[in-house]
Scaffold this active site. Sequence first.
Site, PDB file in Angstrom:
ATOM      1  N   GLU A 152     -19.168 -13.069 -18.793  1.00  0.00           N
ATOM      2  CA  GLU A 152     -19.283 -13.504 -20.205  1.00  0.00           C
ATOM      3  C   GLU A 152     -20.649 -12.570 -20.625  1.00  0.00           C
ATOM      4  O   GLU A 152     -21.824 -12.737 -19.982  1.00  0.00           O
ATOM      5  CB  GLU A 152     -19.739 -14.957 -20.168  1.00  0.00           C
ATOM      6  CG  GLU A 152     -20.051 -15.316 -21.859  1.00  0.00           C
ATOM      7  CD  GLU A 152     -20.190 -16.779 -21.818  1.00  0.00           C
ATOM      8  OE1 GLU A 152     -20.511 -17.653 -21.015  1.00  0.00           O
ATOM      9  OE2 GLU A 152     -20.174 -17.114 -23.205  1.00  0.00           O
ATOM     10  N   GLU A 158     -30.515 -15.570 -23.640  1.00  0.00           N
ATOM     11  CA  GLU A 158     -29.793 -16.138 -22.415  1.00  0.00           C
ATOM     12  C   GLU A 158     -29.597 -15.388 -21.278  1.00  0.00           C
ATOM     13  O   GLU A 158     -28.969 -15.503 -20.216  1.00  0.00           O
ATOM     14  CB  GLU A 158     -28.537 -16.896 -22.839  1.00  0.00           C
ATOM     15  CG  GLU A 158     -28.848 -17.911 -23.950  1.00  0.00           C
ATOM     16  CD  GLU A 158     -27.754 -18.886 -24.323  1.00  0.00           C
ATOM     17  OE1 GLU A 158     -27.240 -19.716 -23.508  1.00  0.00           O
ATOM     18  OE2 GLU A 158     -27.477 -18.715 -25.397  1.00  0.00           O
ATOM     19  N   ASP A 185     -18.133 -14.057 -26.719  1.00  0.00           N
ATOM     20  CA  ASP A 185     -18.041 -15.431 -27.210  1.00  0.00           C
ATOM     21  C   ASP A 185     -18.986 -15.038 -28.839  1.00  0.00           C
ATOM     22  O   ASP A 185     -19.842 -14.382 -28.987  1.00  0.00           O
ATOM     23  CB  ASP A 185     -19.472 -16.121 -26.399  1.00  0.00           C
ATOM     24  CG  ASP A 185     -20.064 -17.541 -26.824  1.00  0.00           C
ATOM     25  OD1 ASP A 185     -20.030 -17.713 -28.317  1.00  0.00           O
ATOM     26  OD2 ASP A 185     -20.274 -18.336 -26.158  1.00  0.00           O
ATOM     27  N   HIS A 188     -22.794 -15.166 -29.268  1.00  0.00           N
ATOM     28  CA  HIS A 188     -23.497 -14.109 -28.739  1.00  0.00           C
ATOM     29  C   HIS A 188     -23.300 -12.740 -29.581  1.00  0.00           C
ATOM     30  O   HIS A 188     -23.979 -12.092 -29.864  1.00  0.00           O
ATOM     31  CB  HIS A 188     -23.282 -14.011 -27.333  1.00  0.00           C
ATOM     32  CG  HIS A 188     -23.473 -15.159 -26.574  1.00  0.00           C
ATOM     33  ND1 HIS A 188     -24.471 -15.844 -26.590  1.00  0.00           N
ATOM     34  CD2 HIS A 188     -22.526 -16.095 -25.570  1.00  0.00           C
ATOM     35  CE1 HIS A 188     -24.555 -17.052 -25.861  1.00  0.00           C
ATOM     36  NE2 HIS A 188     -23.397 -16.958 -25.192  1.00  0.00           N
ATOM     37  N   HIS A 211     -15.043 -17.376 -26.222  1.00  0.00           N
ATOM     38  CA  HIS A 211     -15.436 -18.737 -26.668  1.00  0.00           C
ATOM     39  C   HIS A 211     -15.679 -18.561 -28.057  1.00  0.00           C
ATOM     40  O   HIS A 211     -16.265 -17.463 -28.708  1.00  0.00           O
ATOM     41  CB  HIS A 211     -16.866 -18.989 -26.140  1.00  0.00           C
ATOM     42  CG  HIS A 211     -16.835 -19.608 -24.586  1.00  0.00           C
ATOM     43  ND1 HIS A 211     -17.801 -19.588 -23.897  1.00  0.00           N
ATOM     44  CD2 HIS A 211     -15.912 -20.129 -23.887  1.00  0.00           C
ATOM     45  CE1 HIS A 211     -17.551 -19.930 -22.790  1.00  0.00           C
ATOM     46  NE2 HIS A 211     -16.272 -20.702 -22.984  1.00  0.00           N
ATOM     47  N   ARG A 217     -23.266 -23.119 -33.671  1.00  0.00           N
ATOM     48  CA  ARG A 217     -22.632 -23.596 -32.583  1.00  0.00           C
ATOM     49  C   ARG A 217     -21.706 -24.927 -32.933  1.00  0.00           C
ATOM     50  O   ARG A 217     -21.297 -25.863 -32.176  1.00  0.00           O
ATOM     51  CB  ARG A 217     -23.493 -24.004 -31.224  1.00  0.00           C
ATOM     52  CG  ARG A 217     -23.374 -22.894 -30.163  1.00  0.00           C
ATOM     53  CD  ARG A 217     -22.903 -23.323 -28.825  1.00  0.00           C
ATOM     54  NE  ARG A 217     -23.132 -22.087 -28.030  1.00  0.00           N
ATOM     55  CZ  ARG A 217     -22.240 -21.299 -27.710  1.00  0.00           C
ATOM     56  NH1 ARG A 217     -21.071 -21.216 -28.083  1.00  0.00           N
ATOM     57  NH2 ARG A 217     -22.570 -20.229 -26.893  1.00  0.00           N
ATOM     58  N   GLU A 246     -16.294 -23.580 -27.348  1.00  0.00           N
ATOM     59  CA  GLU A 246     -17.668 -23.965 -26.674  1.00  0.00           C
ATOM     60  C   GLU A 246     -18.599 -24.368 -27.957  1.00  0.00           C
ATOM     61  O   GLU A 246     -19.461 -23.737 -28.109  1.00  0.00           O
ATOM     62  CB  GLU A 246     -18.147 -22.767 -25.821  1.00  0.00           C
ATOM     63  CG  GLU A 246     -19.335 -23.266 -25.092  1.00  0.00           C
ATOM     64  CD  GLU A 246     -19.976 -22.180 -24.260  1.00  0.00           C
ATOM     65  OE1 GLU A 246     -20.263 -21.109 -24.989  1.00  0.00           O
ATOM     66  OE2 GLU A 246     -20.121 -22.299 -23.072  1.00  0.00           O
TER      67      GLU A 246
END
Length: 273
Positions: A152, A158, A185, A188, A211, A217, A246
């Site tokens: 990922e 992160e 994702d 990101h 994701h 989110r 997610e």
Amino acid sequence: MIIATTGTLTTGSTFLVYHGPYGAIIPKMAEDGYRAVEMHIFDSAEIDRKELWDLLKTHGIVLTSIGTGSVYDRLHYSLGAGDPAVRKAAIRHLEQHMITAEPDHALVILGLVAGRVSDCGGNLEEFQKYLTDSLYRLDELAVHHDVKLGFELMNRFESDYLTRIEEGVAFLKANTFQRIGLHLDTVHMNIEERNIGNAIRSAKGYVSHVHVADNDRWYPGHGHYDFRETLQALNDIGYEGALALETNCLPDERESAGKSLRYLSEMLEELSE
Ligand code: LER
Ligand code: MN
């Protein structure tokens, strides 16, 4: 592309969609119209795999993927750690997830558990070597268990190694993994990519998992992320894997599950017209 919801045994958090015992959440996912799920599991050695698989089969749900990041938060397992005992523990732990993934040849996520350069005293060269060695060992295990692995790409807050698609593709091209692909994702990519559609198109042949969540989110359609551009680009590169939600379960589990499914299904339908 298949839309997958997310589930976890862990309660007391809004991160992910369905929370609770498998016997309670898997029937709800099916009732809400889902045919695929990504399960986030803290420790695969601790769960009742037979119960999980019986429920998934009974309710016609495919396991697309296993989220693994909580072990980094809770035990700080890291594939690039300076301490060989930590790397070994991380690999042993991830093999347990591969066993859980076997029946549907699902994908085991290598996200937070890949670790950070800071887990290796800030020594980039050592971290790269340890992480790459760990990935080759996991790749062999993935062949043995006939499952996939997704590395990922996470944003700079992160992760401190491989945050952009260009870097991820270069890393995979420089190695000879058989089962490791890139896991994208939307949250990101929204932070790291200059042009998300073009970045995805440049990763043709390397994307193994995705994701999805809006920029905040929440469920897709809540914020301002351009899902049409992302789905078009994934379609352009022939991506046939999962779009795993997610997301936070806000304002509540059923509403976020319902809105995500409707929004993405309509967009996928438009693409296929
Ligand atoms: C893990 O899949 C991820 O995307 C992280 O942002 C969660 O902390
Ligand atoms: Mn993610």
